[in-house]
Write an enzyme that holds these catalytic residues in place. Structure first.
Site, PDB file in Angstrom:
ATOM      1  N   TYR A  49       0.674  -1.070   0.086  1.00  0.00           N
ATOM      2  CA  TYR A  49      -0.014  -0.061   0.245  1.00  0.00           C
ATOM      3  C   TYR A  49       0.744   1.289  -0.170  1.00  0.00           C
ATOM      4  O   TYR A  49       0.440   2.447  -0.308  1.00  0.00           O
ATOM      5  CB  TYR A  49      -0.957   0.129   1.156  1.00  0.00           C
ATOM      6  CG  TYR A  49      -1.770  -1.186   1.424  1.00  0.00           C
ATOM      7  CD1 TYR A  49      -2.289  -2.024   0.290  1.00  0.00           C
ATOM      8  CD2 TYR A  49      -2.733  -1.410   2.519  1.00  0.00           C
ATOM      9  CE1 TYR A  49      -3.185  -2.892   0.546  1.00  0.00           C
ATOM     10  CE2 TYR A  49      -3.757  -2.156   2.498  1.00  0.00           C
ATOM     11  CZ  TYR A  49      -3.894  -3.249   1.475  1.00  0.00           C
ATOM     12  OH  TYR A  49      -4.719  -4.348   1.591  1.00  0.00           O
ATOM     13  N   HIS A 107       0.519 -11.814   1.546  1.00  0.00           N
ATOM     14  CA  HIS A 107      -0.731 -10.998   0.715  1.00  0.00           C
ATOM     15  C   HIS A 107      -1.482 -12.052  -0.354  1.00  0.00           C
ATOM     16  O   HIS A 107      -2.585 -11.704  -0.518  1.00  0.00           O
ATOM     17  CB  HIS A 107      -0.080  -9.567   0.279  1.00  0.00           C
ATOM     18  CG  HIS A 107      -0.997  -8.599   0.313  1.00  0.00           C
ATOM     19  ND1 HIS A 107      -0.526  -7.322   0.243  1.00  0.00           N
ATOM     20  CD2 HIS A 107      -2.364  -8.683  -0.348  1.00  0.00           C
ATOM     21  CE1 HIS A 107      -1.786  -6.533   0.140  1.00  0.00           C
ATOM     22  NE2 HIS A 107      -2.717  -7.290  -0.189  1.00  0.00           N
TER      23      HIS A 107
HETATM   24  N1  LIG Z   1      -5.725  -8.356   1.398  1.00  0.00           N
HETATM   25  C1  LIG Z   1      -6.183  -7.870   0.271  1.00  0.00           C
HETATM   26  O1  LIG Z   1      -5.870  -8.527  -1.076  1.00  0.00           O
HETATM   27  C2  LIG Z   1      -7.107  -6.764   0.376  1.00  0.00           C
HETATM   28  C3  LIG Z   1      -7.922  -6.341  -0.849  1.00  0.00           C
HETATM   29  C4  LIG Z   1      -8.555  -5.030  -0.690  1.00  0.00           C
HETATM   30  C5  LIG Z   1      -8.610  -4.358   0.452  1.00  0.00           C
HETATM   31  N2  LIG Z   1      -8.054  -4.924   1.561  1.00  0.00           N
HETATM   32  C6  LIG Z   1      -8.331  -4.432   3.006  1.00  0.00           C
HETATM   33  O2  LIG Z   1      -9.691  -4.259   3.108  1.00  0.00           O
HETATM   34  C7  LIG Z   1      -9.897  -2.912   3.503  1.00  0.00           C
HETATM   35  C8  LIG Z   1     -11.135  -2.248   2.905  1.00  0.00           C
HETATM   36  O3  LIG Z   1     -11.344  -2.781   1.783  1.00  0.00           O
HETATM   37  P1  LIG Z   1     -11.453  -1.482   0.473  1.00  0.00           P
HETATM   38  O4  LIG Z   1     -10.699  -0.469   0.984  1.00  0.00           O
HETATM   39  O5  LIG Z   1     -10.852  -2.054  -0.932  1.00  0.00           O
HETATM   40  O6  LIG Z   1     -12.866  -1.113   0.039  1.00  0.00           O
HETATM   41  P2  LIG Z   1     -14.390  -0.881   1.000  1.00  0.00           P
HETATM   42  O7  LIG Z   1     -13.897  -0.873   2.456  1.00  0.00           O
HETATM   43  O8  LIG Z   1     -15.122  -2.291   0.307  1.00  0.00           O
HETATM   44  O9  LIG Z   1     -14.649   0.302   0.338  1.00  0.00           O
HETATM   45  C9  LIG Z   1     -14.286   1.383   0.529  1.00  0.00           C
HETATM   46  C10 LIG Z   1     -15.222   2.646  -0.047  1.00  0.00           C
HETATM   47  O10 LIG Z   1     -16.452   2.722   0.500  1.00  0.00           O
HETATM   48  C11 LIG Z   1     -16.555   3.970   0.847  1.00  0.00           C
HETATM   49  N3  LIG Z   1     -17.181   4.148   2.073  1.00  0.00           N
HETATM   50  C12 LIG Z   1     -16.620   3.729   3.242  1.00  0.00           C
HETATM   51  N4  LIG Z   1     -17.658   3.632   4.255  1.00  0.00           N
HETATM   52  C13 LIG Z   1     -18.877   4.098   3.798  1.00  0.00           C
HETATM   53  C14 LIG Z   1     -20.240   4.517   4.301  1.00  0.00           C
HETATM   54  N5  LIG Z   1     -20.517   4.302   5.491  1.00  0.00           N
HETATM   55  N6  LIG Z   1     -21.022   4.876   3.442  1.00  0.00           N
HETATM   56  C15 LIG Z   1     -20.670   5.120   2.151  1.00  0.00           C
HETATM   57  N7  LIG Z   1     -19.451   4.764   1.489  1.00  0.00           N
HETATM   58  C16 LIG Z   1     -18.486   4.378   2.346  1.00  0.00           C
HETATM   59  C17 LIG Z   1     -15.240   4.690   0.881  1.00  0.00           C
HETATM   60  O11 LIG Z   1     -15.056   6.122   0.282  1.00  0.00           O
HETATM   61  P3  LIG Z   1     -14.634   7.200   1.450  1.00  0.00           P
HETATM   62  O12 LIG Z   1     -13.065   6.742   1.692  1.00  0.00           O
HETATM   63  O13 LIG Z   1     -14.465   8.489   0.383  1.00  0.00           O
HETATM   64  O14 LIG Z   1     -15.421   7.506   2.445  1.00  0.00           O
HETATM   65  C18 LIG Z   1     -14.478   3.850  -0.331  1.00  0.00           C
HETATM   66  O15 LIG Z   1     -14.674   4.422  -1.470  1.00  0.00           O
HETATM   67  C19 LIG Z   1      -8.706  -2.401   2.644  1.00  0.00           C
HETATM   68  O16 LIG Z   1      -8.452  -0.739   3.193  1.00  0.00           O
HETATM   69  C20 LIG Z   1      -7.485  -2.935   2.803  1.00  0.00           C
HETATM   70  O17 LIG Z   1      -7.061  -2.821   4.337  1.00  0.00           O
HETATM   71  C21 LIG Z   1      -7.377  -6.135   1.335  1.00  0.00           C
END
Ligand SMILES: NC(=O)c1ccc[n+]([C@@H]2O[C@H](COP(=O)([O-])OP(=O)(O)OC[C@H]3O[C@@H](n4cnc5c(N)ncnc54)[C@H](OP(=O)(O)O)[C@@H]3O)[C@@H](O)[C@H]2O)c1
Length: 281
Positions: A49, A107
């Site tokens: 990241y 990962h």
């Molecule tokens: N291990 C892996 O391969 C892998 C892959 C992907 C993700 N991850 C982990 O999982 C975490 C979460 O996944 P992600 O970041 O991909 O996506 P996510 O949490 O599914 O979605 C994030 C999106 O949702 C929006 N959001 C968040 N809360 C909200 C709410 N209450 N209402 C409306 N919109 C909302 C955010 O916008 P704003 O920021 O503008 O609020 C952002 O655009 C990552 O940060 C990471 O730590 C791991």
């Protein structure tokens, strides 16, 4: 914060905050500080990241003691093989100015993940990591690793959301005592997740948002959700999921939304393997 107990006895918060795609350093540090202020204690970053330093700065600045936080990072494929993986975790500790990690994951399940996993096992024995695990290990590779590991992974972090519920995968994880964490619980908003009428109707009954319904549904399935937001009011909303309980009927309505396919890509697809292994991190 409610906790789950991992297979080695370590307690981990039931919901976490992720910083994927929060690339701007100042924004990342501020987001982590806001998340801690909102009540989060589990922070999920990764070598890939590019924001481990920024997260480390927030940990240094917050008044919450280190031992109350649960810090996760992940080793990227380019750091696999035993020696490189071991050194990369020590480098991550230095970048984040930490003495130990609460959790380190591999990962991706590609290239020499066995060598890298041995490095995590040794770092665990040396006390540099309190729990070790994997990410994106679908049942075939997870079972293979569990059958050979000296230390069975404590965690498997996989994509889980209402359209990709991973019900079969969860059974395999649980059979081996591996706690599932959900990445992208909102599928990053894909498939009109935040306007889904079924989720909206359920949320209205409890006076909760769609985001809260999704996160609560995961917690009730004994899956630890990791949500990302750079907006403090959303962080506060996303952690405020422990004062209501979805009924069995509502859990069933959500179960019916399962399309059993990824909103992103399949780790079983050879072209995806080429793409992920080719990513410059
Ligand atoms: N291990 C892996 O391969 C892998 C892959 C992907 C993700 N991850 C982990 O999982 C975490 C979460 O996944 P992600 O970041 O991909 O996506 P996510 O949490 O599914 O979605 C994030 C999106 O949702 C929006 N959001 C968040 N809360 C909200 C709410 N209450 N209402 C409306 N919109 C909302 C955010 O916008 P704003 O920021 O503008 O609020 C952002 O655009 C990552 O940060 C990471 O730590 C791991």
């Amino acid at each position: 914060m409610e906790t789950v107990t991992l297979n080695n006895g370590v307690k981990m918060p039931k919901a976490g905050f992720g910083v994927f795609q929060v690339k701007d350093e100042a924004q990342c540090t501020q987001s982590v500080l806001d998340a801690i202020d909102a009540g989060y204690r589990l922070i999920d970053t990764a070598q890939s990241y590019g924001n481990e330093e920024a997260v480390g700065k927030a940990i240094a600045q917050t008044s919450v003691p280190r031992e109350e936080l649960f810090i996760t990072t992940k080793v990227w494929i380019s750091n696999y093989r035993y020696e490189k993986a071991k050194q990369s975790v020590l480098d991550s500790l230095k970048k984040m100015n930490l003495e130990y990690f609460d959790l380190v994951l591999l990962h991706q399940p590609f290239k020499d993940y066995y060598g890298a996993y041995r490095a995590l096992e040794d770092l665990y024995k040396e006390g540099k990591i309190r729990a070790i695990g994997v990410s994106n290990f679908y049942p075939d590779r997870l079972v293979d690793l569990c059958l050979d590991a000296q230390i069975v992974p404590a965690i498997n972090q996989i994509e889980v959301n209402v359209f990709n519920q991973q019900i079969e995968a969860q059974k395999w994880n649980e059979k081996y005592g591996v706690q599932v964490e959900a990445w992208a619980p909102f599928a990053e908003g894909r498939n009109n997740m935040f306007t889904n009428p079924v989720l909206q109707e359920i949320g209205d009954q409890y006076h909760k948002s769609i985001a809260q319904v999704i996160l609560r549904w995961l917690v009730q399935r004994n899956i630890v959700p990791l949500a990302k937001s750079v907006k403090k009011e959303r962080m506060e909303q996303n952690i405020d999921i422990f004062d209501f309980e979805l009924s069995e009927a509502d859990m069933k309505k959500i179960e019916a939304l399962d399309e059993k396919k990824s909103s992103f890509f399949s780790h079983y697809d050879p072209a995806t393997v080429e793409m992920i292994c080719g990513l410059k991190r």
